[in-house]
Design a protein around this motif. Sequence first.
Motif, PDB file in Angstrom:
ATOM      1  N   PRO A   2      10.978  11.838   0.317  1.00 15.39           N
ATOM      2  CA  PRO A   2      11.438  11.503   1.789  1.00 15.39           C
ATOM      3  C   PRO A   2      10.128  10.796   2.518  1.00 15.39           C
ATOM      4  CG  PRO A   2      11.252  13.775   1.304  1.00 15.39           C
ATOM      5  CD  PRO A   2      10.545  13.189   0.123  1.00 15.39           C
ATOM      6  N   CYS A   3      10.539   9.760   3.104  1.00 11.30           N
ATOM      7  CA  CYS A   3       9.580   8.928   3.679  1.00 11.30           C
ATOM      8  C   CYS A   3      10.430   7.897   4.858  1.00 11.30           C
ATOM      9  CB  CYS A   3       8.690   7.907   2.859  1.00 11.30           C
ATOM     10  SG  CYS A   3       7.589   7.076   3.358  1.00 11.30           S
ATOM     11  N   GLY A   4       9.782   7.699   5.881  1.00  7.49           N
ATOM     12  CA  GLY A   4      10.178   6.817   7.033  1.00  7.49           C
ATOM     13  C   GLY A   4       9.578   5.337   7.297  1.00  7.49           C
ATOM     14  N   GLN A  17       1.298   3.944  -2.738  1.00  8.84           N
ATOM     15  CA  GLN A  17       0.656   5.185  -2.761  1.00  8.84           C
ATOM     16  C   GLN A  17       2.032   6.365  -3.142  1.00  8.84           C
ATOM     17  OE1 GLN A  17       2.211   7.466   0.439  1.00  8.84           O
ATOM     18  NE2 GLN A  17       1.554   8.777  -0.992  1.00  8.84           N
ATOM     19  N   HIS A  18       3.277   5.967  -3.240  1.00 13.66           N
ATOM     20  CA  HIS A  18       4.438   6.784  -3.636  1.00 13.66           C
ATOM     21  C   HIS A  18       4.151   6.801  -5.391  1.00 13.66           C
ATOM     22  CE1 HIS A  18       7.267   6.969  -0.346  1.00 13.66           C
ATOM     23  NE2 HIS A  18       6.396   6.661   0.042  1.00 13.66           N
ATOM     24  N   MET A  19       3.853   5.551  -5.764  1.00 16.42           N
ATOM     25  CA  MET A  19       3.669   5.544  -7.216  1.00 16.42           C
ATOM     26  C   MET A  19       2.584   6.080  -7.687  1.00 16.42           C
ATOM     27  SD  MET A  19       4.882   1.504  -7.307  1.00 16.42           S
ATOM     28  CE  MET A  19       4.737   1.195  -9.267  1.00 16.42           C
ATOM     29  N   LEU A  26       0.987  -1.160  -0.023  1.00 17.93           N
ATOM     30  CA  LEU A  26       0.061  -0.061   0.177  1.00 17.93           C
ATOM     31  C   LEU A  26       0.837   1.251  -0.002  1.00 17.93           C
ATOM     32  CD1 LEU A  26      -2.777  -1.092   2.382  1.00 17.93           C
ATOM     33  CD2 LEU A  26      -3.044  -0.561   0.161  1.00 17.93           C
ATOM     34  N   HIS A  27       2.015   1.185   0.935  1.00 15.61           N
ATOM     35  CA  HIS A  27       2.747   2.328   0.834  1.00 15.61           C
ATOM     36  C   HIS A  27       3.643   2.681  -0.426  1.00 15.61           C
ATOM     37  CE1 HIS A  27       4.438   5.094   4.294  1.00 15.61           C
ATOM     38  NE2 HIS A  27       4.536   5.480   3.177  1.00 15.61           N
ATOM     39  N   THR A  28       4.123   1.735  -1.002  1.00 13.65           N
ATOM     40  CA  THR A  28       4.793   1.838  -2.232  1.00 13.65           C
ATOM     41  C   THR A  28       3.903   2.191  -3.192  1.00 13.65           C
ATOM     42  OG1 THR A  28       6.182  -0.154  -1.359  1.00 13.65           O
ATOM     43  CG2 THR A  28       6.478   0.860  -3.683  1.00 13.65           C
ATOM     44  N   THR A  31       7.823   1.559   5.540  1.00 16.35           N
ATOM     45  CA  THR A  31       8.339   0.489   4.921  1.00 16.35           C
ATOM     46  C   THR A  31       7.691   0.298   3.539  1.00 16.35           C
ATOM     47  OG1 THR A  31       6.579  -0.963   6.243  1.00 16.35           O
ATOM     48  CG2 THR A  31       8.422  -0.895   7.197  1.00 16.35           C
ATOM     49  N   HIS A  32       8.619   0.009   2.666  1.00 17.29           N
ATOM     50  CA  HIS A  32       8.001  -0.135   1.429  1.00 17.29           C
ATOM     51  C   HIS A  32       8.650  -1.698   0.669  1.00 17.29           C
ATOM     52  CE1 HIS A  32       8.614   3.998   2.308  1.00 17.29           C
ATOM     53  NE2 HIS A  32       7.595   4.160   1.705  1.00 17.29           N
ATOM     54  N   CYS A  33       8.059  -2.039  -0.499  1.00 13.81           N
ATOM     55  CA  CYS A  33       8.546  -3.016  -1.201  1.00 13.81           C
ATOM     56  C   CYS A  33       9.874  -2.707  -1.818  1.00 13.81           C
ATOM     57  CB  CYS A  33       7.846  -3.313  -2.460  1.00 13.81           C
ATOM     58  SG  CYS A  33       5.868  -3.666  -1.996  1.00 13.81           S
TER      59      CYS A  33
END
Length: 377
Positions: A193-195, A101-103, A97-99, A197-199
């Motif tokens: 910038p992000c703290g 979201q960035h994309m 979900l986090h990765t 957890t990502h793929c």
Amino acid sequence: MTHKLYWDDPHADAFDARVVAHGDLEGRPSVILEATLFYPEAGGQMADWGTLGGAPVRDVQVDAEGRIHHVVDELPAVGSLLAGRIDRSRRREHMALHTGQHMLSRALLDLGKAPTVSSRLGESGATLDVDRVLSAKTLAAVEARVNEVVDEHRPVRALHPTATELEAMDLRRAPKVEGAIRIIEVEGFDLTPCGGTHCTDTAQVGWLRITDAVKHRGGQRLTFVAGPRTRRVLAAESESLRALAARFTCGVGDVAGAIDKLERELGEAREALGATRAAYAAAQAASFTGDPLVATLDADVATLRALAAEAAVGRSLVVLSAPVGDAFHVVVARGADSPHDCGALFRRLTETCGGRGGGRPERAEGRMERAPTPADL
Ligand SMILES: [Zn+2]
């Protein structure tokens, strides 16, 4: 400061760490570790779940001093070595979900000129707000672009640049914190910038799908799914569609057509029922005698209305009621030249018959506890 093992390897799910202190998180006992794989709730990403020394971790939060609190029921001794294990599937879902979201934020900026205002990766739904309203066509192109990058297997890396390196970077948004900045790079696509957890590869995002778009504070709120959640959500939708198709005994592609046909038939049936009801009301009303007419009938609400309208023609006052459950539906109507105030009469009847409601001088209806009789007028 607790070493952030979840930054070293987001795919790891087991670790050993020593207890360095006991803490307190708003009255709940917590454990501070020398290192941890537990991601604390932050930056819109939910906390990891799992166990420490075999006991459940109830919550993971970071305090203002940057200490990571693992909320537990019973505190292990300071200095003891604990085996930790995080809920792998939950973390995997958050990473996707986090990765994703960035994309998605990058594609929205590139194809829709829409910067991301905020995002939330919730337990059941992930949303992203943009500052403008995009067309369905643009959103479809945005989604297609994200999934194209998914298929390109691009590496996703966490970078820790020097101040000079950072200055040279074309970041999607400015850092929210001072000092050492962690940058998430989707190779050749996005730097932010992000703290979290990502793929480690865009393919791990699997499939990003925008499931809803509504207007929100002058812009738009998008709901999206990615990774394992996409499979779960879309499988459930597919099952619903199959179940519908089975009920219509047609293929999934023919469900919309089957519903159109059903709506057409329903419209025709309603029209036929309306004509039959009007004919019945006209015939029935001819048999009514007396003025004022007060009667209790065995009829449904729509028929009661039609009967009251027919009976009111040429009468000064009509009070018709019909049982509905353990109460009565009551319609008060009057003829064209009648001086009666139906609304006022209805309210007066509720004082003796119980109930609530009212209406206009020419017509009133509602529920009463018992049916009005001529003696109530
Ligand atoms: Zn992130």
